[in-house]
Each structure stands twice: as structure tokens, then as C-alpha cells.
Design an enzyme around this catalytic site. Structure first.
Site, short mmCIF file in Angstrom:
data_model
loop_
_atom_site.label_atom_id
_atom_site.label_comp_id
_atom_site.label_asym_id
_atom_site.label_seq_id
_atom_site.Cartn_x
_atom_site.Cartn_y
_atom_site.Cartn_z
N GLY A 1 5.89 -5.64 1.37
CA GLY A 1 5.08 -5.58 2.58
C GLY A 1 3.83 -6.44 2.47
O GLY A 1 3.24 -6.56 1.40
N GLN A 2 3.43 -7.01 3.61
CA GLN A 2 2.17 -7.77 3.65
C GLN A 2 0.96 -6.86 3.49
O GLN A 2 -0.15 -7.32 3.25
CB GLN A 2 2.05 -8.54 4.97
CG GLN A 2 2.93 -9.78 5.00
CD GLN A 2 2.98 -10.43 6.37
OE1 GLN A 2 2.17 -10.13 7.25
NE2 GLN A 2 3.94 -11.31 6.56
N LYS A 3 1.19 -5.55 3.62
CA LYS A 3 0.09 -4.59 3.41
C LYS A 3 -0.55 -4.81 2.03
O LYS A 3 -1.75 -4.74 1.88
CB LYS A 3 0.68 -3.18 3.51
CG LYS A 3 -0.12 -2.08 2.90
CD LYS A 3 -1.07 -1.51 3.90
CE LYS A 3 -1.90 -0.34 3.45
NZ LYS A 3 -1.79 0.12 2.12
N MET B 1 7.15 3.35 -4.17
CA MET B 1 6.71 4.50 -4.97
C MET B 1 6.93 5.81 -4.20
O MET B 1 6.37 6.84 -4.58
CB MET B 1 5.24 4.34 -5.38
CG MET B 1 5.04 3.11 -6.25
SD MET B 1 3.61 3.21 -7.32
CE MET B 1 2.31 3.34 -6.13
N GLY B 2 7.72 5.75 -3.14
CA GLY B 2 8.06 6.97 -2.41
C GLY B 2 6.97 7.41 -1.44
O GLY B 2 6.10 6.64 -1.09
N GLY C 1 6.57 2.07 7.54
CA GLY C 1 6.39 0.75 6.92
C GLY C 1 7.49 0.49 5.90
O GLY C 1 8.10 -0.59 5.86
N HIS C 2 7.77 1.51 5.07
CA HIS C 2 8.85 1.36 4.08
C HIS C 2 10.20 1.20 4.79
O HIS C 2 11.04 0.39 4.39
CB HIS C 2 8.93 2.61 3.18
CG HIS C 2 7.72 2.84 2.33
ND1 HIS C 2 6.90 3.92 2.49
CD2 HIS C 2 7.22 2.15 1.28
CE1 HIS C 2 5.93 3.89 1.58
NE2 HIS C 2 6.09 2.82 0.83
N GLN D 1 -0.43 -8.33 -4.07
CA GLN D 1 0.79 -8.00 -4.82
C GLN D 1 1.89 -9.01 -4.48
O GLN D 1 2.60 -9.51 -5.37
CB GLN D 1 1.22 -6.58 -4.47
CG GLN D 1 2.58 -6.18 -4.98
CD GLN D 1 2.85 -4.71 -4.73
OE1 GLN D 1 2.35 -3.86 -5.42
NE2 GLN D 1 3.66 -4.42 -3.72
P1 AMP Z 1 4.41 1.48 -2.12
O1 AMP Z 1 5.39 2.59 -2.02
O2 AMP Z 1 3.07 1.80 -1.53
O3 AMP Z 1 4.34 0.85 -3.49
O4 AMP Z 1 4.96 0.34 -1.17
C1 AMP Z 1 6.27 -0.15 -1.31
C2 AMP Z 1 6.41 -1.37 -0.44
O5 AMP Z 1 6.15 -1.01 0.92
C3 AMP Z 1 5.40 -2.47 -0.80
O6 AMP Z 1 6.05 -3.73 -0.72
C4 AMP Z 1 4.35 -2.31 0.25
O7 AMP Z 1 3.65 -3.51 0.52
C5 AMP Z 1 5.18 -1.88 1.44
N1 AMP Z 1 4.35 -1.19 2.43
C6 AMP Z 1 3.56 -0.12 2.20
N2 AMP Z 1 2.91 0.22 3.33
C7 AMP Z 1 3.29 -0.67 4.29
C8 AMP Z 1 2.96 -0.87 5.67
N3 AMP Z 1 2.09 -0.09 6.30
N4 AMP Z 1 3.56 -1.87 6.32
C9 AMP Z 1 4.44 -2.69 5.68
N5 AMP Z 1 4.80 -2.57 4.39
C10 AMP Z 1 4.23 -1.57 3.70
#
Ligand code: AMP
Length: 281
Positions: free
Chosen positions: A147-149, A30-31, A36-37, A153
Site C-alpha cells: 500500500g502507498q499508505k 500483519m492482520g 485497505g488490505h 516501506q
Molecule cells: P500492515 O498490515 O499494516 O503491515 O499492512 C499491510 C499492507 O497493507 C501494507 O502494504 C500497507 O501499506 C497496506 N495498507 C495498510 N493500510 C492501508 C490503507 N489504508 N490503504 C492502502 N493500503 C494499506
């Protein structure tokens, strides 16, 4: 990096890659990208010839309209970050592209989407499953990285792929943390300096809880320790639980297994944060 904002343009770019015999890995986001991304992109590069990233703030997964409005949108900066890691293709669809008509389709994952996040964010995982299904249909990747975060999901997407027979292999990447332990999140940027310091409570509670559970194998003592830490803190605890990562059911015995994971969520000010930690790493 090739940037596409329509379904026809991304599909013709991917079709050319396929003609050249290239495999495709996909990283949906989602940007407001952070390390992490970028780690997901790097992991994807190791697995496939070409990496497609998507940036789309999906309205159907937000159950709180303020959260949707306040969600950071930083496309120019995100493009620069993706270029530093040599991402090949970026898909940036609009709401009109992703939802040509208002969607009424709802997903039901049984108990999987009722617990943890699901108990506090009604319809969130239905919205996630909807957008991920659409993106999988558009991109048709060989691999997709999550991500495992967002542990719940990940579990739900594995179920989605299994039930709908998507021909994609789901890969997961460990949580990337700030130096003080706070899990990286696009939402961290909304914390003021004091809140940012306080936000480390989630990581500290998980670390202490993990230690207590490893030493005592005592579920209630572990949970009480976390609850007490939040009693003397400005942060608000929504939930803490010790679960099995495959069905997300609470674990009450035999903790010393690689699928035992500690999950936490709560608020710092009006920013909602989630985190988790495997018992055995
Ligand atoms: P989001 O943009 O928050 O929807 O995240 C996109 C992807 O990045 C998802 O698969 C998240 O689980 C992963 N993600 C977000 N934050 C982290 C993090 N701190 N470490 C690893 N993966 C992450």
C-alpha cells in the site's frame, strides 16, 4: 481458502499451483484487516491467477515493545474477511517458523532508512526488509502488492528487490480512507471515540498543506501551516515533510511533479499514525 502455517505446507500448495501454470500474487500483512488490505487482495486478483496473503506480526520491525504487545491480533475475523473477497491461500506462520534462531542480520538502506519514519523508528526498516525477504523466499511470487499508505516501506522494498535480485514485480495500491479522510490502519481500532474524531487532523493537515503548496509553491509556509495546526491540538506531530517519492529527499523547488509527496506522522494519545498525500493526484 487454504490456510497454511508451515513453510513446507505453503510451498507444496504453491508448487501445485505452479504445476497448473498459475501465476502467484502475494499480499503480506500483519492482520487486523480492513478495506485497505482487502483492496490489495482485489488488485492482486486482477494481476495473477492465485493470491497468497500472509498474516504475521513481525517482532523485528517493532522498536517499541508496547506497540508489539498491543498490536491487534484478530485471526478469526481476518479469515472471514479474506473469504468474503475469495483470497486463495493464507499463510499464518508463528515466530518459531519465521525466526528459527534469533536473527542478527541487519539491513542498511543508506539515507533511505534514516529519514521520515527511519528517524523515529530505529531498525524498523531493517526488520521489514528481513521479514519481507524471508516471505519472498518462501512464497516466490510473481507479483507482490504493497500500500502507498506505507510510502517509505514501498520505496525501501523496491530497493531491496533491486539489490537482492528478487524475481518479483512490486505493485502499489492507493491509500484507502474512512469517510472523514482518516487513512485506514489496523491501529485505528486502538483510538477511543474522542481520539478517533481527533485523528482526522492528519488528513486535514495534508489536504490544507497540499492546497497551500499548489497555490504558493512555498515550502516554509506549507510546513508552518501544519506546525500551527498541531500547536492548538491534543495530537503530537512527529514530522511533516515534502519529499521526492523515489529517494525520500526533501523537495525545495519544482514541486509540481508527479513524484512530490507530503508525508506526516504523529501521535493521538499513545497511538502512532502515519499518512501521506501526493501533491498531484
Ligand atoms: P500492515 O498490515 O499494516 O503491515 O499492512 C499491510 C499492507 O497493507 C501494507 O502494504 C500497507 O501499506 C497496506 N495498507 C495498510 N493500510 C492501508 C490503507 N489504508 N490503504 C492502502 N493500503 C494499506
Amino acid at each position: 481458502m487454504i490456510i497454511c502455517d508451515s513453510i513446507s505446507s505453503i510451498q507444496s500448495v504453491i508448487a501445485k499451483e505452479r504445476q497448473n501454470g498459475h501465476s502467484i500474487a502475494f499480499v503480506p500483512t500483519m492482520g487486523a484487516l480492513h478495506q485497505g488490505h482487502l483492496n490489495l487482495i482485489k488488485a492482486a486478483q486482477k494481476k495473477a491467477d492465485k493470491v497468497v496473503c500472509s498474516i504475521y506480526v513481525n517482532p523485528t520491525q517493532f522498536n517499541n515493545s508496547d506497540d508489539l504487545i498491543n498490536y491487534p491480533r484478530l485471526l478469526e475475523e481476518d479469515i472471514k474477511k479474506l473469504e468474503t473477497v475469495n483470497c486463495d491461500i493464507l499463510f499464518t506462520p508463528s515466530d518459531e517458523v519465521m525466526y528459527q534462531k534469533t536473527s542478527t542480520l541487519k539491513f542498511n538502506f543508506g539515507e533511505l532508512d534514516q529519514v521520515l519514519e527511519g528517524a523515529f523508528r530505529p531498525n524498523h526498516f531493517s526488520g521489514v526488509a528481513l521479514v519481507v525477504s524471508k516471505l519472498f523466499h518462501i512464497v516466490q511470487p510473481d507479483y507482490a502488492f504493497f500500500g502507498q499508505k506505507d510510502l517509505q516501506q514501498l520505496t525501501i522494498i523496491k530497493k531491496l528487490v533491486q539489490e537482492l535480485l528478487f524475481n518479483v514485480q512490486i505493485e502499489s495500491v492507493p491509500i484507502q480512507r474512512e469517510p472523514d479522510g482518516l487513512a485506514m490502519s489496523s491501529r485505528n481500532g486502538r483510538l477511543n471515540p474522542l481520539e478517533r474524531q481527533e485523528a482526522v487532523i492528519f488528513f486535514e493537515c495534508l489536504s490544507n498543506a497540499r492546497k497551500i503548496l499548489l497555490e504558493n509553491h512555498d515550502r516554509q509556509a506549507t510546513i508552518s501551516n501544519v506546525q500551527q495546526a498541531f500547536q492548538h491540538h491534543s495530537a503530537k506531530l512527529e514530522y511533516f515533510d515534502i519529499v521526492d517519492d523515489s529517494d525520500l529527499k526533501p523537495r525545495h523547488e519544482n514541486y509540481l511533479r508527479p513524484d512530490t509527496v507530503l508525508c506526516i506522522a504523529g501521535y493521538i494519545g499513545n497511538v502512532r499514525l502515519i499518512d501521506n498525500m501526493y501533491l498531484i493526484s
